[in-house]
Write a protein that holds these residues in place. Structure first.
Motif, PDB file in Angstrom:
ATOM      1  N   ASP A  58       0.835  -1.217   0.000  1.00 47.47           N
ATOM      2  CA  ASP A  58       0.000   0.000   0.000  1.00 47.47           C
ATOM      3  C   ASP A  58       0.863   1.257   0.000  1.00 47.47           C
ATOM      4  N   TYR A  59       1.992   1.204   0.691  1.00 47.13           N
ATOM      5  CA  TYR A  59       2.901   2.364   0.735  1.00 47.13           C
ATOM      6  C   TYR A  59       3.519   2.607  -0.644  1.00 47.13           C
ATOM      7  N   ILE A  60       3.863   1.515  -1.304  1.00 49.22           N
ATOM      8  CA  ILE A  60       4.453   1.633  -2.647  1.00 49.22           C
ATOM      9  C   ILE A  60       3.395   2.149  -3.621  1.00 49.22           C
ATOM     10  N   GLU A  61       2.197   1.586  -3.517  1.00 47.79           N
ATOM     11  CA  GLU A  61       1.102   2.023  -4.395  1.00 47.79           C
ATOM     12  C   GLU A  61       0.855   3.523  -4.239  1.00 47.79           C
ATOM     13  N   HIS A  62       0.843   3.979  -3.001  1.00 54.67           N
ATOM     14  CA  HIS A  62       0.573   5.379  -2.730  1.00 54.67           C
ATOM     15  C   HIS A  62       1.577   6.277  -3.460  1.00 54.67           C
ATOM     16  N   ALA A  63       2.849   5.914  -3.392  1.00 57.95           N
ATOM     17  CA  ALA A  63       3.902   6.708  -4.046  1.00 57.95           C
ATOM     18  C   ALA A  63       3.725   6.698  -5.567  1.00 57.95           C
ATOM     19  N   VAL A  64       3.447   5.521  -6.125  1.00 57.95           N
ATOM     20  CA  VAL A  64       3.289   5.412  -7.582  1.00 57.95           C
ATOM     21  C   VAL A  64       2.091   6.246  -8.035  1.00 57.95           C
ATOM     22  N   ASN A  65       1.022   6.188  -7.264  1.00 54.56           N
ATOM     23  CA  ASN A  65      -0.178   6.966  -7.608  1.00 54.56           C
ATOM     24  C   ASN A  65       0.072   8.470  -7.535  1.00 54.56           C
ATOM     25  N   GLU A  66       0.898   8.891  -6.597  1.00 63.11           N
ATOM     26  CA  GLU A  66       1.187  10.331  -6.510  1.00 63.11           C
ATOM     27  C   GLU A  66       1.841  10.845  -7.792  1.00 63.11           C
ATOM     28  N   VAL A  67       2.705  10.025  -8.369  1.00 63.78           N
ATOM     29  CA  VAL A  67       3.368  10.413  -9.623  1.00 63.78           C
ATOM     30  C   VAL A  67       2.419  10.200 -10.796  1.00 63.78           C
ATOM     31  N   GLY A  68       1.653   9.114 -10.748  1.00 65.84           N
ATOM     32  CA  GLY A  68       0.601   8.909 -11.760  1.00 65.84           C
ATOM     33  C   GLY A  68       0.940   7.954 -12.877  1.00 65.84           C
ATOM     34  N   ILE A  69       1.923   7.047 -12.627  1.00 63.70           N
ATOM     35  CA  ILE A  69       2.200   6.047 -13.661  1.00 63.70           C
ATOM     36  C   ILE A  69       1.490   4.738 -13.325  1.00 63.70           C
ATOM     37  N   ARG A  70       1.635   3.765 -14.219  1.00 67.92           N
ATOM     38  CA  ARG A  70       0.979   2.474 -14.113  1.00 67.92           C
ATOM     39  C   ARG A  70       2.011   1.429 -13.679  1.00 67.92           C
ATOM     40  N   GLY A  71       1.592   0.331 -13.076  1.00 64.94           N
ATOM     41  CA  GLY A  71       2.600  -0.695 -12.777  1.00 64.94           C
ATOM     42  C   GLY A  71       2.062  -1.887 -12.007  1.00 64.94           C
ATOM     43  N   PHE A  72       2.912  -2.900 -11.907  1.00 66.52           N
ATOM     44  CA  PHE A  72       2.653  -4.069 -11.052  1.00 66.52           C
ATOM     45  C   PHE A  72       3.626  -3.994  -9.881  1.00 66.52           C
ATOM     46  N   ILE A  73       3.125  -4.248  -8.684  1.00 64.41           N
ATOM     47  CA  ILE A  73       4.018  -4.282  -7.534  1.00 64.41           C
ATOM     48  C   ILE A  73       3.818  -5.610  -6.797  1.00 64.41           C
ATOM     49  N   SER A  74       4.882  -6.061  -6.143  1.00 63.12           N
ATOM     50  CA  SER A  74       4.798  -7.375  -5.501  1.00 63.12           C
ATOM     51  C   SER A  74       5.805  -7.472  -4.366  1.00 63.12           C
ATOM     52  N   PHE A  75       5.545  -8.393  -3.457  1.00 65.48           N
ATOM     53  CA  PHE A  75       6.499  -8.685  -2.393  1.00 65.48           C
ATOM     54  C   PHE A  75       7.299  -9.927  -2.795  1.00 65.48           C
ATOM     55  N   GLU A  76       8.608  -9.851  -2.583  1.00 62.73           N
ATOM     56  CA  GLU A  76       9.484 -10.942  -2.996  1.00 62.73           C
ATOM     57  C   GLU A  76       9.506 -12.038  -1.935  1.00 62.73           C
ATOM     58  N   ALA A  77       8.653 -13.046  -2.108  1.00 67.47           N
ATOM     59  CA  ALA A  77       8.559 -14.103  -1.095  1.00 67.47           C
ATOM     60  C   ALA A  77       9.785 -15.012  -1.151  1.00 67.47           C
ATOM     61  N   THR A  78      10.311 -15.308   0.036  1.00 67.35           N
ATOM     62  CA  THR A  78      11.489 -16.183   0.128  1.00 67.35           C
ATOM     63  C   THR A  78      11.447 -16.938   1.446  1.00 67.35           C
ATOM     64  N   GLN A  79      12.049 -18.116   1.480  1.00 64.24           N
ATOM     65  CA  GLN A  79      12.158 -18.798   2.775  1.00 64.24           C
ATOM     66  C   GLN A  79      13.627 -18.927   3.151  1.00 64.24           C
ATOM     67  N   ARG A  80      14.369 -17.886   2.741  1.00 63.37           N
ATOM     68  CA  ARG A  80      15.781 -17.803   3.079  1.00 63.37           C
ATOM     69  C   ARG A  80      15.972 -17.970   4.588  1.00 63.37           C
ATOM     70  N   ARG A  81      15.047 -17.399   5.372  1.00 65.58           N
ATOM     71  CA  ARG A  81      15.170 -17.525   6.833  1.00 65.58           C
ATOM     72  C   ARG A  81      14.120 -18.451   7.424  1.00 65.58           C
ATOM     73  N   SER A  82      12.872 -18.385   6.921  1.00 65.83           N
ATOM     74  CA  SER A  82      11.871 -19.328   7.419  1.00 65.83           C
ATOM     75  C   SER A  82      10.738 -19.471   6.407  1.00 65.83           C
ATOM     76  N   ILE A  83      10.110 -20.621   6.452  1.00 64.82           N
ATOM     77  CA  ILE A  83       8.975 -20.895   5.557  1.00 64.82           C
ATOM     78  C   ILE A  83       7.813 -19.955   5.886  1.00 64.82           C
ATOM     79  N   GLU A  84       7.667 -19.666   7.175  1.00 60.68           N
ATOM     80  CA  GLU A  84       6.575 -18.796   7.633  1.00 60.68           C
ATOM     81  C   GLU A  84       6.700 -17.408   6.989  1.00 60.68           C
TER      82      GLU A  84
END
Ligand SMILES: [Zn+2]
Length: 461
Positions: free
Chosen positions: A146-172
């Motif tokens: 939501d924080y990233i979306e807010h910034a992108v919307n302020e500028v007014g461009i289009r895009g896909f945003i995502s969180f980089e899921a990893t279990q480098r430290r834990s599966i949870e």
């Protein structure tokens, strides 16, 4: 009686990127309700009266550029004094351990917002109107998009945003990353009015076990969402998979059912010809990041071969250089020197990798990627400052790849709205925004410096 439209761009050289790759020497584009309603030869003023008329003399209009892969948070470390404290990495895995994994644990919501604001500003200046970002901030997962979306919307461009899921430290932690992607997809992807959409992202197959892949695939099917992963960037990815699964990364992902038209594989530098056959067979896409590959010294992806095979390749920046023209230039040059063959990679192929190919990768080629009636009005007007040779339909692709830079971008239109005019953003107070970003970065750098050299105790034995 002239027809009313919102915006009329007149007398410009128009690079349509339509199926015939037509370039209009002196053309017009009429825009209404966010859509391109007409593209034609001539002035257009005899057919249309417009709320906003843009005279495009000595200008070039191109479809909005698109970045296939980025990390806004990569911008937080440009020139950081912290680099002086680190034992210089000697290979790709050390690069992750000593720089990126040491940084990401310090990223909070402020850093996510600030870096997305800076990235969106730079993208707009560079004529990038659509992108795919992912963030790795293990201590700020829930709600970070939501924080990233807010910034992108302020500028007014289009895009896909995502969180980089990893279990480098834990599966949870991996499942929490995917849950954040699911939350955002549910919030935005069905809403036509939202310019920012969600997607599924996994870090890399050497930090993700089968159960996380399976969950990602399930979510992608459930929401018809794009999914992506860093694949075969460095050799560590290849040997980890061979050691643990007896398969190379692409073979393993194929076996798991991860490959397909919704999927794009980022980098694919180390892929064998057999793996490329799997990519082609499944209709998966590839995101190519030449400047990042050079920076990290991981090698050169077989992009000319992929294009010849009919694999769809889009151009990304991997969070490194946000001037898309520089990335196009790098893609144009790298393969020539690597192959010692100046014929590989034409300017048009490179420009396709920055427009239509990314639209295809994002399943948006029916609405984006070219200047044609019925498509969304995402357009860039370039006013070249000092063109060394005439700009005409024959020379334009050469100029786009060899001559132009972000500094030549004069006007940017997204969804029919002008967001950048005469080289200045009109959606936000740019100076104020940049000051804010710098304040956040200074605090982050202080934290990094006081932390000293990165602790490596989290590396799994
Ligand atoms: Zn990346």
């Amino acid at each position: 009686m002239r027809e009313k439209v919102d915006v009329l761009i007149r007398e410009a050289l128009v690079v349509t990127m339509n199926p015939e790759r037509r370039v209009l020497d002196r053309g017009y584009i009429a825009i209404r309700n966010g859509l391109i309603v007409d593209v034609g030869v001539g002035d257009g003023g005899d057919k249309y009266s417009a709320e906003e008329s843009i005279i495009g003399k000595k200008s070039v209009v191109i479809p909005g550029l698109q970045c296939a892969h980025t990390h806004f948070y990569g911008l937080l470390l440009t020139g950081s004094p912290w680099f002086g404290k680190i034992e210089p990495p000697t290979d790709f895995q050390q690069n992750l351990q000593r720089i990126w994994w040491a940084l990401d644990v310090l990223l909070g919501y402020d850093e996510a917002y600030a870096s997305a604001l800076m990235g969106s500003i730079l993208f707009a200046h560079s004529g990038v109107t659509n992108f795919f970002d992912n963030i790795s901030s293990p201590n700020a997962i829930n709600g970070v998009l939501d924080y990233i979306e807010h910034a992108v919307n302020e500028v007014g461009i289009r895009g896909f945003i995502s969180f980089e899921a990893t279990q480098r430290r834990s599966i949870e932690e991996g499942f929490r990353g995917l849950a954040e992607n699911e939350r955002f997809i549910k919030k935005n992807n069905q809403d036509e009015s939202k310019l920012v959409k969600g997607a599924i992202y996994l870090h890399a197959s050497f930090t993700v076990k089968d159960e996380l892949f399976i969950k990602a695939i399930e979510l992608s099917y459930k929401y018809n969402a794009l999914m992506a992963i860093h694949a075969e960037e460095g050799l560590v990815d290849v040997y980890h998979n061979i050691e643990h699964y007896g398969l190379r990364p692409v073979e393993r992902m194929h076996k798991l059912g991860f490959l397909g038209p919704r999927t794009h594989l980022v980098h694919l530098v180390q892929a064998t010809d057999d793996e490329l056959e799997l990519v082609k067979k499944t209709g998966s896409h590839v995101a190519h990041n030449p400047m990042s590959n050079m920076l990290n010294a991981v090698g050169v992806a077989k992009i000319p071969e992929m294009l010849k095979m009919g694999i769809n390749v889009g151009l990304g920046n991997d969070g490194y250089i946000f001037d898309q023209f520089e990335n196009m230039r790098a893609a144009y040059l790298l393969h020539k020197v690597w192959r010692r063959d100046p014929r590989v990679m034409t300017p048009l192929e490179v420009f396709e990798m920055s427009t239509l190919n990314v639209a295809k990768m994002f399943h948006q080629d029916r609405i984006l990627g070219s200047i044609e009636p019925g498509k969304k009005a995402d357009l860039v007007i370039i006013k070249p400052k000092t063109p060394n040779t005439p700009i005409n339909p024959q020379s334009i692709y050469g100029h786009l790849v060899n001559t132009f830079s972000s500094k030549d971008v004069d006007t940017v239109i997204v969804d029919g709205k002008v967001i950048l005019k005469e080289g200045r953003l009109i959606t936000i107070d740019e100076e104020k925004a940049v000051d804010h970003v710098h304040r956040v970065v200074e605090k982050l750098w202080d934290k990094l410096l006081s932390k000293g050299a990165p602790q490596l105790d989290y590396i799994k034995q």
